[in-house]
Design a protein around this motif. Structure first.
Motif, PDB file in Angstrom:
ATOM      1  N   PHE A   1      -9.939   2.919  -8.675  1.00 48.28           N
ATOM      2  CA  PHE A   1     -11.387   2.907  -8.545  1.00 48.28           C
ATOM      3  C   PHE A   1     -11.998   1.561  -8.902  1.00 48.28           C
ATOM      4  O   PHE A   1     -13.215   1.399  -8.829  1.00 48.28           O
TER       5      PHE A   1
ATOM      6  N   LEU B   1     -10.114   2.584  -3.591  1.00 51.08           N
ATOM      7  CA  LEU B   1     -11.176   3.240  -2.845  1.00 51.08           C
ATOM      8  C   LEU B   1     -12.098   2.234  -2.171  1.00 51.08           C
ATOM      9  O   LEU B   1     -12.713   2.528  -1.155  1.00 51.08           O
TER      10      LEU B   1
ATOM     11  N   GLY C   1     -22.958   8.839  -4.047  1.00 49.40           N
ATOM     12  CA  GLY C   1     -21.872   8.285  -3.252  1.00 49.40           C
ATOM     13  C   GLY C   1     -22.191   6.935  -2.658  1.00 49.40           C
ATOM     14  O   GLY C   1     -23.065   6.199  -3.114  1.00 49.40           O
TER      15      GLY C   1
ATOM     16  N   VAL D   1     -17.035   3.845   1.492  1.00 49.00           N
ATOM     17  CA  VAL D   1     -15.700   3.627   0.939  1.00 49.00           C
ATOM     18  C   VAL D   1     -14.724   3.305   2.073  1.00 49.00           C
ATOM     19  O   VAL D   1     -15.039   3.442   3.258  1.00 49.00           O
TER      20      VAL D   1
ATOM     21  N   THR E   1     -16.542   0.491   3.354  1.00 49.56           N
ATOM     22  CA  THR E   1     -16.980  -0.083   2.087  1.00 49.56           C
ATOM     23  C   THR E   1     -18.056  -1.142   2.286  1.00 49.56           C
ATOM     24  O   THR E   1     -19.027  -1.224   1.523  1.00 49.56           O
TER      25      THR E   1
ATOM     26  N   TRP F   1     -15.354  11.626  -1.043  1.00 51.69           N
ATOM     27  CA  TRP F   1     -15.450  10.291  -1.644  1.00 51.69           C
ATOM     28  C   TRP F   1     -16.833   9.683  -1.456  1.00 51.69           C
ATOM     29  O   TRP F   1     -17.370   9.069  -2.364  1.00 51.69           O
ATOM     30  N   ASP F   2     -17.365   9.805  -0.240  1.00 50.94           N
ATOM     31  CA  ASP F   2     -18.626   9.123   0.048  1.00 50.94           C
ATOM     32  C   ASP F   2     -19.827   9.814  -0.582  1.00 50.94           C
ATOM     33  O   ASP F   2     -20.958   9.339  -0.449  1.00 50.94           O
TER      34      ASP F   2
ATOM     35  N   SER G   1     -18.611   8.285  -4.866  1.00 51.41           N
ATOM     36  CA  SER G   1     -17.951   7.013  -5.163  1.00 51.41           C
ATOM     37  C   SER G   1     -18.792   6.037  -5.975  1.00 51.41           C
ATOM     38  O   SER G   1     -18.249   5.188  -6.697  1.00 51.41           O
TER      39      SER G   1
ATOM     40  N   ARG H   1     -18.612   2.855  -8.926  1.00 50.43           N
ATOM     41  CA  ARG H   1     -19.234   1.528  -8.855  1.00 50.43           C
ATOM     42  C   ARG H   1     -20.037   1.254 -10.121  1.00 50.43           C
ATOM     43  O   ARG H   1     -20.080   0.132 -10.613  1.00 50.43           O
TER      44      ARG H   1
ATOM     45  N   HIS I   1      -9.671  12.743  -5.733  1.00 56.53           N
ATOM     46  CA  HIS I   1     -10.803  13.503  -6.258  1.00 56.53           C
ATOM     47  C   HIS I   1     -10.523  13.966  -7.685  1.00 56.53           C
ATOM     48  O   HIS I   1     -11.395  13.905  -8.558  1.00 56.53           O
TER      49      HIS I   1
END
Length: 434
Positions: free
Chosen positions: A8, A114, A194, A197, A201, A226-227, A230, A234, A254
């Motif tokens: 990550f 990711l 999210g 990614v 990205t 993920w989206d 995520s 960050r 996940h």
């Protein structure tokens, strides 16, 4: 110190190519299948036949993870039955497979992070995972230990009893993040956190450098994609908040996020049998789909002043699986970034001058979101769209103001100006369009 996993990390990626991975199907799109994967040798050594959620919690921070973007016929090549779906890009883990990586190949894209660029590799073999290993993988990634009773959830979301005057749709590129905000546009809670990614990205805006955690906002996760979560990595302090999420089957990536939340903050998993709950203006509803993550998660409705209809936040769920999803709405965040939901049903717009249909996506994304059929379906139900009604459209799109971030503010007032942030220069969530 907030714990994390190198997968990550936004800047520092492990570049080692695994020789063999245990992988679970995550999603399909554009003739490709994406898998979440964990290095098989690492799992065998640290988890073995006795893998369970407690041991995974202790070891997950060091797990070598990856995402594999593979050809669509990977299952057929292994004489295995592929997963089936009746919904575009629908997703969710199926049976585990072992994929042997060929470092000299080029028909697989391996993401070692990711937010990393993909590495071209191949695969030499795909096979079913032995039953004992499959059971160990499933036990390790099980969310059952974190299922919470309704009373505990209500206590964690008590801050939502304050007045919500703005619903923010943040520009996070090809992803989704929404804020349930006070009069100063400071989030009392997030609904998804999210952003873009993997291959998308770069759609994440470089101008979004910080988020607001002033009110210690809980993060309500519509579903495990993920989206949709995520940006919790960050901005890693977000993992020290309380997260509420549906009980869905997880792959390794996940589940690694889930362990970070457990270690840094609090993870509450929605209990079986709870169809919905209301706190203040906010109603959470459990979606009624029967398979896939998109349609089995959580949706949110935010009530306005007396006499005004709610604002509906959908995640990736089609309207028809949200219990109140086809009722009249003041505004909607359109499902699944404007994907073709294979279902024409939408709520009817009440026609308020402040009504909006908000689209959250990254321009030029690999999924070709949003789709014209989605525009048409909404336009037909009293949501005037720019492609057919350019004079007075009410659709708003997060990429509209690029290169600046195009955060959308939804409210019930036709005249209230966009609020000024109470902490200018610290976070990057100022609403820019309405």
């Amino acid at each position: 110190m907030v714990m994390t996993n190198r997968f990550f990390d936004v800047e520092d990626y492990p570049r080692e190519i695994p020789r063999r991975v245990y992988a679970s199907y995550d999603q399909h799109a554009d003739g490709r299948i994406l898998f979440e994967a964990i290095d098989a040798a690492w799992f065998d050594e640290f988890m073995g036949d006795g893998g369970n959620a407690e041991r995974w919690l202790e070891t997950a921070s060091g797990a070598p993870l990856s995402v594999l973007d593979t050809p669509s016929d990977i299952y057929q090549r292994a004489n295995l039955a592929p997963p089936s779906s009746d919904d575009e890009d629908d997703d969710g883990p199926t049976e585990w497979v072992q994929i042997d990586i060929d470092a000299g190949g080029d028909d697989v894209i391996l993401y070692a992070g990711l937010f990393a660029e993909g590495i071209r590799v191949g695969f030499s073999k795909v096979s079913a995972v032995p039953a004992r290993v499959s059971a160990s993988l499933s036990a390790a990634f099980d969310l059952a230990p974190h299922v919470a009773p309704e009373q505990k959830i209500r206590f964690a979301l008590a801050g939502l009893s304050a007045a919500i005057e703005w619903v923010a749709v943040y520009d996070v590129g090809q992803g989704s993040a929404n804020g349930l905000c006070d009069a100063a546009a400071m989030p009392l809670a997030y609904f998804d956190l999210g952003g873009g990614v993997l291959a998308n990205t770069s759609s994440f805006p470089s101008t979004l450098t910080n988020i607001c955690l002033t009110h210690k906002p809980p993060i309500i996760l519509s579903h495990w994609d993920w989206d949709h979560w995520s940006s919790g990595l960050r901005f890693s302090q977000a993992t020290s908040m309380t997260w509420l999420a549906p009980n869905q089957k997880l792959g390794a990536v996940h589940s690694a996020l889930a362990t970070l939340i457990v270690k840094n903050g609090q993870l509450l998993i929605w209990p079986a049998g709870l169809t919905g709950l209301t706190i203040g203006q906010v109603t959470l509803e459990k979606c009624t789909g029967v398979k896939g993550r998109n349609n089995t998660g959580l949706a949110t409705l935010v009530d306005g002043p007396p006499g005004e209809k709610p604002i509906l936040l959908t995640g990736d769920a089609r309207y028809s699986v949200i219990p109140s999803g086809l009722a009249d709405c003041h505004a909607v965040v359109v499902p699944h970034h404007g994907a073709d939901m294979r279902n024409k049903a939408t709520p009817t717009c009440v026609g308020h001058v402040a009504s909006r249909a908000a689209y959250s996506y990254g321009a030029g994304n690999t999924f070709a979101h949003p789709r014209s059929t989605t525009y048409d379906n909404h336009h037909a139900n009293m949501w005037p769209h720019r492609h057919k009604n350019p004079a007075t459209p009410i659709d708003r799109h997060t990429p509209d103001l690029r290169p600046a971030a195009g955060h959308i503010g939804l409210s019930w007032s036709a005249t209230a100006p966009l609020p000024k942030l109470a902490c200018p220069g610290f976070c990057s969530l100022a609403l820019a369009q309405r």
